[in-house]
Design a protein around this motif. Structure first.
Motif, PDB file in Angstrom:
ATOM      1  N   ASN A  83       0.829  -1.211   0.000  1.00  0.00           N
ATOM      2  CA  ASN A  83       0.000   0.000   0.000  1.00  0.00           C
ATOM      3  C   ASN A  83       0.861   1.259   0.000  1.00  0.00           C
ATOM      4  N   ALA A  84       0.465   2.243  -0.801  1.00  0.00           N
ATOM      5  CA  ALA A  84       1.184   3.517  -0.822  1.00  0.00           C
ATOM      6  C   ALA A  84       0.899   4.326   0.430  1.00  0.00           C
ATOM      7  N   SER A  85      -0.306   4.194   0.957  1.00  0.00           N
ATOM      8  CA  SER A  85      -0.668   4.866   2.207  1.00  0.00           C
ATOM      9  C   SER A  85      -1.486   3.905   3.055  1.00  0.00           C
ATOM     10  N   ILE A  86      -1.434   4.142   4.367  1.00  0.00           N
ATOM     11  CA  ILE A  86      -2.062   3.209   5.313  1.00  0.00           C
ATOM     12  C   ILE A  86      -2.831   4.006   6.355  1.00  0.00           C
ATOM     13  N   GLU A  87      -4.049   3.538   6.668  1.00  0.00           N
ATOM     14  CA  GLU A  87      -4.777   4.099   7.801  1.00  0.00           C
ATOM     15  C   GLU A  87      -4.105   3.602   9.073  1.00  0.00           C
ATOM     16  N   LEU A  88      -3.846   4.526   9.973  1.00  0.00           N
ATOM     17  CA  LEU A  88      -3.132   4.144  11.187  1.00  0.00           C
ATOM     18  C   LEU A  88      -3.878   3.075  11.966  1.00  0.00           C
ATOM     19  N   VAL A  89      -5.204   3.126  11.948  1.00  0.00           N
ATOM     20  CA  VAL A  89      -5.993   2.157  12.702  1.00  0.00           C
ATOM     21  C   VAL A  89      -5.795   0.734  12.175  1.00  0.00           C
ATOM     22  N   ASP A  90      -5.374   0.603  10.920  1.00  0.00           N
ATOM     23  CA  ASP A  90      -5.140  -0.730  10.352  1.00  0.00           C
ATOM     24  C   ASP A  90      -3.933  -1.420  10.986  1.00  0.00           C
TER      25      ASP A  90
ATOM     26  N   ALA B 110      -3.582  -1.467  14.309  1.00  0.00           N
ATOM     27  CA  ALA B 110      -3.952  -1.630  15.723  1.00  0.00           C
ATOM     28  C   ALA B 110      -3.518  -2.975  16.295  1.00  0.00           C
ATOM     29  N   GLY B 111      -3.497  -3.996  15.469  1.00  0.00           N
ATOM     30  CA  GLY B 111      -3.128  -5.325  15.966  1.00  0.00           C
ATOM     31  C   GLY B 111      -1.660  -5.649  15.846  1.00  0.00           C
TER      32      GLY B 111
ATOM     33  N   ALA C 226      -0.944   9.829  18.399  1.00  0.00           N
ATOM     34  CA  ALA C 226      -1.518   9.575  17.075  1.00  0.00           C
ATOM     35  C   ALA C 226      -2.285   8.257  17.060  1.00  0.00           C
ATOM     36  N   CYS C 227      -1.721   7.223  17.695  1.00  0.00           N
ATOM     37  CA  CYS C 227      -2.408   5.929  17.744  1.00  0.00           C
ATOM     38  C   CYS C 227      -3.702   6.031  18.555  1.00  0.00           C
ATOM     39  N   ARG C 228      -3.660   6.720  19.652  1.00  0.00           N
ATOM     40  CA  ARG C 228      -4.871   6.867  20.473  1.00  0.00           C
ATOM     41  C   ARG C 228      -5.931   7.669  19.748  1.00  0.00           C
ATOM     42  N   ASN C 229      -5.505   8.683  19.007  1.00  0.00           N
ATOM     43  CA  ASN C 229      -6.468   9.441  18.213  1.00  0.00           C
ATOM     44  C   ASN C 229      -7.102   8.583  17.136  1.00  0.00           C
ATOM     45  N   ALA C 230      -6.367   7.559  16.695  1.00  0.00           N
ATOM     46  CA  ALA C 230      -6.897   6.624  15.687  1.00  0.00           C
ATOM     47  C   ALA C 230      -7.774   5.547  16.327  1.00  0.00           C
TER      48      ALA C 230
END
Length: 295
Positions: free
Chosen positions: A180-187, A189-190, A211-215
């Motif tokens: 992926n060229a860009s990634i959602e930070l929430v992806d 989480a695991g 940033a992770c907590r905001n996600a």
């Protein structure tokens, strides 16, 4: 014995004539003769044979003049050295930087510009953590530093903020999101995370956690790495993922890919700092001019 007496004697020795030497020095011939008599009285020797059409050096004068010339030259060099030091052209400057800051292209560019403008000044480079650099500036062992301080870390310092960098994700090449060229930070989480220790610098660590907590998640920290380069190497080993300043993409470690964080992702701040107390040393002033691009 005054330095001017040495200059007077040297002028007479070169001109072999009191009147011509006086004209060259811009003083009258009688005062010049009087000053040379005082010098000879102080030395207890005669430097010149006075003759009708000029002067000749005595043996004492022959021995005296080379050393007098060296003394005058040394005094002039001392004056020039003092003036150059006052302008920050000679001496030494100790520049500190964090390991991640060294990858930011602005940092070597600024240091290179300073070297070009002040080639005779000795530059010492020190790589340390932000915390240690703050301590070193407080102790006076580092003059200026590129670092990532948190709020409250810079009390007693003057800082200039450089442009922020986006944080990117460093992924093992076999990671499920590696293409992926860009990634959602929430992806992420695991995923296990590799972080730069908070004890080395709070700002970057806290920015990643926030940033992770905001996600919507708290990162699972699998490993802390003392250097940013070793963080990337641990990613290559498959230990986890990491958020690193964009400029770290220059580190082409085998088995690591980088991806942008989608949306308005977290930033990495970088400042250049020096001590606030006391007069600003000329070399530091000149360095800060290179930071701002001023001539």
């Amino acid at each position: 014995m005054e330095l001017r007496h040495l200059r007077y004697a040297l002028a007479i020795a070169e001109e072999r004539h009191f009147t011509r030497a006086a004209a060259r020095l811009g003083i009258g011939q009688p005062p010049l003769s009087q000053q040379i008599k005082l010098l000879e009285q102080e030395l207890g020797v005669q430097l010149f044979h006075r003759q009708t059409r000029g002067v000749e050096l005595t043996d004492a004068g022959e021995a005296f003049m080379p050393l007098a010339q060296a003394a005058v030259a040394a005094a002039e060099q001392a004056v020039q050295a003092a003036r150059r030091a006052a302008r920050g052209e000679i001496g030494a400057l100790t520049i500190g930087f964090t390991s991640s800051a060294s990858f930011n292209p602005l940092v070597p560019r600024i240091i290179g510009r300073f070297r070009e403008r002040h080639p005779d000044l000795t530059i010492r480079l020190v790589e340390q953590t932000t915390i240690r650099l703050l301590e070193a500036m407080g102790e006076g062992s580092v003059d200026v530093a590129f670092l990532r301080p948190a709020l409250g870390d810079t009390d007693g310092l003057v800082t200039r903020r450089l442009p922020d960098e986006d944080l990117w994700v460093a992924l093992p090449a076999r990671h499920r999101l590696a293409g992926n060229a860009s990634i959602e930070l929430v992806d992420l989480a695991g995923d296990p995370f590799i972080l730069y220790p908070r004890s080395n610098g709070r700002l970057l660590y806290d920015s990643i956690i926030a940033a992770c907590r905001n996600a919507g998640f708290s990162p699972r920290i699998a490993q802390e790495a003392p250097q940013m380069a070793s963080t990337v190497n641990l990613v290559a080993a498959g230990v986890g993922v990491a958020l690193v300043p964009e400029s770290m993409r220059q580190l082409h470690a085998h088995g690591v890919v980088y991806a942008r964080i989608a949306g308005d992702g977290p930033k990495a701040q970088l400042v250049v700092a020096h001590r606030r107390d006391g007069p600003l040393p000329p070399a530091v002033r000149n360095f800060m001019s290179c930071v701002t691009g001023d001539d």
